[in-house]
Scaffold this motif. Sequence first.
Motif, mmCIF file in Angstrom:
data_model
loop_
_atom_site.group_PDB
_atom_site.id
_atom_site.type_symbol
_atom_site.label_atom_id
_atom_site.label_comp_id
_atom_site.label_asym_id
_atom_site.label_seq_id
_atom_site.Cartn_x
_atom_site.Cartn_y
_atom_site.Cartn_z
ATOM 1 N N ASP A 1 0.823 -1.222 0.000
ATOM 2 C CA ASP A 1 0.000 0.000 0.000
ATOM 3 C C ASP A 1 0.852 1.264 0.000
ATOM 4 N N ASN A 2 2.135 1.148 -0.377
ATOM 5 C CA ASN A 2 2.996 2.341 -0.487
ATOM 6 C C ASN A 2 2.783 3.018 -1.837
ATOM 7 N N TYR A 3 3.220 4.277 -1.914
ATOM 8 C CA TYR A 3 3.389 4.929 -3.206
ATOM 9 C C TYR A 3 4.859 5.196 -3.448
ATOM 10 N N HIS B 1 11.730 0.695 6.868
ATOM 11 C CA HIS B 1 12.197 -0.149 5.761
ATOM 12 C C HIS B 1 11.367 0.033 4.496
ATOM 13 N N ASP B 2 10.068 0.290 4.655
ATOM 14 C CA ASP B 2 9.243 0.462 3.451
ATOM 15 C C ASP B 2 9.500 1.825 2.783
ATOM 16 N N HIS B 3 10.437 2.605 3.317
ATOM 17 C CA HIS B 3 10.842 3.875 2.698
ATOM 18 C C HIS B 3 12.323 3.887 2.307
ATOM 19 N N THR B 4 13.082 2.907 2.796
ATOM 20 C CA THR B 4 14.532 2.884 2.528
ATOM 21 C C THR B 4 15.016 1.543 1.988
HETATM 22 FE FE FE Z 1 5.535 3.827 5.634
#
Ligand code: FE
Length: 256
Positions: free
Chosen positions: A14-16, A60-63
């Motif tokens: 569900d990330n962009y 982690h879901d950003h890096t």
């Molecule tokens: Fe996040």
Amino acid sequence: MSKLEIHQFPCLSDNYGVLIHNAQDNLTASIDAPDAAAIMAALDAKGWSLTHILTTHHHHDHTGGNAALKSATGCTIVGPAAEAARIPGIDVQVGEGDAYAFGSATAKVIETPGHTAGHITYWFPEDKVAFVGDTVFALGCGRLFEGDAKLMWQSLSKIVALPPETALYCGHEYTLSNAEFALTVEPENEALQARTEEIRQLRADGQPTLPTTLARELETNPFLRPSSPAIRKRLAMEGREDWEIFGEVRARKDRG
Ligand code: FE
Ligand code: ZN
């Protein structure tokens, strides 16, 4: 003058992912790096070469894509000084008030701690756009993993003070569940009712609900509306500080 072309695409669950392209200087940045493969595919589709990653926070879901993207492209990784040790491959550390030159487009750095202790927002005033990571979501805000309600409210207050026409790009598509929660906090808000209908339609059609604008959030996002008399009344918290109202709304969402 607007300088940036912006490309948003869904990735992970569900990330962009967001790419910003400064054509004048032939620079392309990924806002965070949720998934290296998805970002490489998006770069290919646009015909852009990655030159930068602008990191909002260490999760982690950003890096998770930092290392692979840096080794594939040699890009420069910019990120928050306050949590630099947790940003893989960081080259440039930035903090409150810094102006980071993405070529001729300038990002103003706003420290927005609360979700993480060092979270930052990148605001491009000329382009009227802010990349808020997991600080603000459409009709929501980030969970308080590394800060308390008072700190997060200070951070949100800095976003609230931006020009209302500012477009907000957020880290996740959480809008529909946020809308359902928002309606429990301020059911009488007609703008929120109308927006919820739009969101249902967009999601049913598989469309993103982001970016949003600050103006829209100010009208409908309960986390940014602690001064709303209806919200204060519903929470039985008339006469309390804004950050306390915000904290109660956040606590209810966490319990929900
Ligand atoms: Fe996040
Ligand atoms: Zn996060």
